[in-house]
Design a protein around this motif. Structure first.
Motif, PDB file in Angstrom:
ATOM      1  N   LYS A   1      34.959  -9.636   2.570  1.00 10.60           N
ATOM      2  CA  LYS A   1      34.007 -10.097   1.553  1.00 10.60           C
ATOM      3  C   LYS A   1      32.784 -10.683   2.250  1.00 10.60           C
ATOM      4  O   LYS A   1      32.902 -11.488   3.178  1.00 10.60           O
ATOM      5  CB  LYS A   1      34.663 -11.139   0.646  1.00 10.60           C
ATOM      6  CG  LYS A   1      33.752 -11.635  -0.474  1.00 10.60           C
ATOM      7  CD  LYS A   1      34.463 -12.603  -1.403  1.00 10.60           C
ATOM      8  CE  LYS A   1      35.483 -11.871  -2.267  1.00 10.60           C
ATOM      9  NZ  LYS A   1      36.040 -12.769  -3.321  1.00 10.60           N
ATOM     10  N   ILE A   2      31.607 -10.287   1.788  1.00  7.61           N
ATOM     11  CA  ILE A   2      30.367 -10.668   2.469  1.00  7.61           C
ATOM     12  C   ILE A   2      29.506 -11.564   1.584  1.00  7.61           C
ATOM     13  O   ILE A   2      29.221 -11.238   0.420  1.00  7.61           O
ATOM     14  CB  ILE A   2      29.570  -9.416   2.885  1.00  7.61           C
ATOM     15  CG1 ILE A   2      30.342  -8.651   3.969  1.00  7.61           C
ATOM     16  CG2 ILE A   2      28.181  -9.799   3.401  1.00  7.61           C
ATOM     17  CD1 ILE A   2      29.693  -7.378   4.402  1.00  7.61           C
ATOM     18  N   HIS A   3      29.069 -12.673   2.167  1.00 12.32           N
ATOM     19  CA  HIS A   3      28.098 -13.587   1.561  1.00 12.32           C
ATOM     20  C   HIS A   3      26.788 -13.400   2.328  1.00 12.32           C
ATOM     21  O   HIS A   3      26.719 -13.708   3.519  1.00 12.32           O
ATOM     22  CB  HIS A   3      28.569 -15.035   1.675  1.00 12.32           C
ATOM     23  CG  HIS A   3      29.864 -15.300   0.983  1.00 12.32           C
ATOM     24  ND1 HIS A   3      29.944 -15.959  -0.230  1.00 12.32           N
ATOM     25  CD2 HIS A   3      31.144 -14.996   1.338  1.00 12.32           C
ATOM     26  CE1 HIS A   3      31.211 -16.052  -0.589  1.00 12.32           C
ATOM     27  NE2 HIS A   3      31.968 -15.474   0.343  1.00 12.32           N
ATOM     28  N   ALA A   4      25.755 -12.897   1.682  1.00  6.90           N
ATOM     29  CA  ALA A   4      24.518 -12.534   2.374  1.00  6.90           C
ATOM     30  C   ALA A   4      23.375 -13.484   2.042  1.00  6.90           C
ATOM     31  O   ALA A   4      22.984 -13.625   0.878  1.00  6.90           O
ATOM     32  CB  ALA A   4      24.115 -11.109   2.012  1.00  6.90           C
ATOM     33  N   LEU A   5      22.846 -14.151   3.084  1.00  4.34           N
ATOM     34  CA  LEU A   5      21.588 -14.874   2.951  1.00  4.34           C
ATOM     35  C   LEU A   5      20.477 -13.882   3.197  1.00  4.34           C
ATOM     36  O   LEU A   5      20.466 -13.179   4.222  1.00  4.34           O
ATOM     37  CB  LEU A   5      21.507 -16.025   3.952  1.00  4.34           C
ATOM     38  CG  LEU A   5      22.108 -17.345   3.478  1.00  4.34           C
ATOM     39  CD1 LEU A   5      23.627 -17.310   3.581  1.00  4.34           C
ATOM     40  CD2 LEU A   5      21.547 -18.511   4.277  1.00  4.34           C
ATOM     41  N   PHE A   6      19.516 -13.849   2.281  1.00  5.83           N
ATOM     42  CA  PHE A   6      18.558 -12.751   2.299  1.00  5.83           C
ATOM     43  C   PHE A   6      17.139 -13.250   2.038  1.00  5.83           C
ATOM     44  O   PHE A   6      16.909 -14.141   1.224  1.00  5.83           O
ATOM     45  CB  PHE A   6      18.938 -11.730   1.218  1.00  5.83           C
ATOM     46  CG  PHE A   6      18.012 -10.549   1.109  1.00  5.83           C
ATOM     47  CD1 PHE A   6      18.043  -9.542   2.055  1.00  5.83           C
ATOM     48  CD2 PHE A   6      17.122 -10.444   0.051  1.00  5.83           C
ATOM     49  CE1 PHE A   6      17.194  -8.448   1.957  1.00  5.83           C
ATOM     50  CE2 PHE A   6      16.280  -9.355  -0.063  1.00  5.83           C
ATOM     51  CZ  PHE A   6      16.317  -8.351   0.890  1.00  5.83           C
ATOM     52  N   ALA A   7      16.205 -12.664   2.764  1.00  8.56           N
ATOM     53  CA  ALA A   7      14.771 -12.833   2.518  1.00  8.56           C
ATOM     54  C   ALA A   7      14.068 -11.663   3.179  1.00  8.56           C
ATOM     55  O   ALA A   7      14.581 -11.082   4.147  1.00  8.56           O
ATOM     56  CB  ALA A   7      14.258 -14.157   3.074  1.00  8.56           C
ATOM     57  N   MET A   8      12.913 -11.289   2.668  1.00  4.37           N
ATOM     58  CA  MET A   8      12.121 -10.229   3.280  1.00  4.37           C
ATOM     59  C   MET A   8      10.646 -10.525   3.097  1.00  4.37           C
ATOM     60  O   MET A   8      10.253 -11.303   2.215  1.00  4.37           O
ATOM     61  CB  MET A   8      12.449  -8.854   2.667  1.00  4.37           C
ATOM     62  CG  MET A   8      13.755  -8.250   3.157  1.00  4.37           C
ATOM     63  SD  MET A   8      14.050  -6.569   2.520  1.00  4.37           S
ATOM     64  CE  MET A   8      12.807  -5.623   3.415  1.00  4.37           C
TER      65      MET A   8
END
Length: 421
Positions: free
Chosen positions: A325-332
């Motif tokens: 199971k993946i918890h993704a911190l994201f920004a672009m």
């Protein structure tokens, strides 16, 4: 009197002094370089361009030539934690004092010519390498190739990794247009190493028009992967039983293959033993690329910020974390293909966390949220004051055996490494 004494002051001034943050073209920077350099440079030089894989190729080249005992100057961008990471000699970032001294010389040589932040950095790297007497320069293209400041140097060998859609405002919105720009680093009579089997026709035709010597993976050289080793060959040379690359991911075999080809092309001027190739492949390191931080839960860092790079990340996750199971911190950044990245990762990420960045180029939460709605992604956590708050939230929610993934931007990876590593 120098304009500034501290590196931070120089950099802050450079960010504001030029009217355009990205200003492609060689006339200004080449003119300043001609005034800065006492004589034409004859240092063997490998220039590395492409959309993804440039940093990995530089890391392999740097490790191989250092293993052979050469004094190696490497110039890369962007940095993750400190500006000094961009200019390295024998794997070590140069000191603030050396960069400030170079900036002072550039400032004097430029007279009334305005230079961008990247142009200052490129000239500083070349100046520092010259004064240090390096045996080889490895230069990473910042953006494109044809009009990038690095291209004021005629490379003895030019490497192009892969071509994909990125920086469309500057390079064009098709792979053919981008391929022509990337081919700008090729030179007549010099090796053009292409590490992309599906390279656009424009890259190949441009290399031919320039009368470069073309070496393309799958044609002039190739590799075969085995469980615990791999083989590389050309029509004349074969290296068998090579150690698995120190950098992880299937794509690193392609990058390493292109690097070995480049080393072979330059071996008359800079001989390299097979033992140094093996040692360099094994010992190459690169922050922020599939970088796994042990912990409970573990944290995986990846600076991939376009669909091609994220497709590689997705393949890596399927191989090494197939049921996790993946918890993704994201920004672009707002000028990137956010929709394309989300479309690839939407079914692999279990929980998303929108991590705010202070960078003015970053897409804000409102913009990101619109993209998530377009992709019908609802498992999104938001409203955090800063990166630290977002990371703490992910760490609280991640259970045993789960993974925190931080990806989408160099700046995001930098936030984690500066605060938590």
């Amino acid at each position: 009197m120098p304009r500034f004494s501290a590196l931070a002051d120089w950099l802050a001034w450079q960010e504001q002094s030029h009217p355009r943050p990205i200003d492609l073209g060689l006339e200004r920077v080449a003119g300043v370089f001609a005034r800065l350099a006492a004589q034409p440079e004859k240092v063997p030089t490998i220039t590395v361009g492409g959309t993804n894989g440039k940093g990995s190729c530089v890391a392999f080249l740097e490790a191989i030539y250092r293993a052979q005992g050469y004094k190696v100057g490497a110039y890369t961008s962007p940095h993750i934690l400190r500006y000094n990471e961009r200019i390295r000699i024998d794997g070590q970032p140069v000191a603030d004092e050396a960069i400030c001294a170079a900036f002072e010389r550039i400032d004097a040589a430029r007279v009334d010519t305005s230079l961008s932040y990247f142009e200052f950095g490129t000239l500083a790297a070349l100046d520092i390498f010259s004064r240090a007497g390096v045996d080889i320069r490895i230069l990473e293209v910042g953006l494109g190739g044809r009009l990038d400041a690095v291209n004021i140097i005629d490379a003895d060998v030019a490497v192009v990794t892969t071509i994909a859609i990125d920086h469309v405002d500057w390079l064009g919105d098709t792979v053919e247009a981008i391929g022509r720009e990337k081919a700008g680093i090729f030179r007549a009579g010099a090796p053009a190493v292409i590490g992309d089997q599906q390279a656009p026709a424009s890259l190949i035709s441009s290399a031919r028009q320039k009368r470069a010597d073309i070496f393309q993976i799958g044609r002039a050289f190739d590799y075969r992967k085995h469980a615990d080793h791999w083989d590389w060959w050309t029509q004349r040379t074969e290296l068998s039983g090579l150690p698995l690359p120190g950098l992880l991911g299937e794509h690193q075999f392609r990058n390493a293959s292109a690097v070995i080809m480049a080393v072979c092309c330059l071996r008359e001027r800079l001989p390299v033993a097979e033992s140094a190739i093996r040692e360099g492949l094994r010992n190459a390191q690169l922050s922020g690329r599939f970088q796994l931080i042990d912990g409970k839960p573990p944290v995986l860092l990846d600076v991939g910020h376009n669909p091609q790079a994220v497709q590689t990340l997705l393949s890596y996750l399927r191989t090494y974390f197939p049921d996790v199971k993946i918890h993704a911190l994201f920004a672009m950044m707002k000028d990137k293909d956010i929709a394309g990245v989300l479309a690839l990762m939407r079914d692999r990420v279990d929980h998303w966390y929108l991590a705010p960045l202070k960078n003015p180029r970053a897409a804000n939460e409102e913009v990101l949220n619109a993209y998530f709605q377009q992709q019908d992604i609802t498992n999104v956590n938001k409203g955090y004051a800063d990166f630290s708050a977002a990371f703490d939230s992910a760490r609280r929610q991640a259970g045993p055996g789960e993974l925190i993934l931080i990806f989408g931007s160099f700046f995001l990876v930098s936030e984690y490494l500066s605060q938590f590593a």
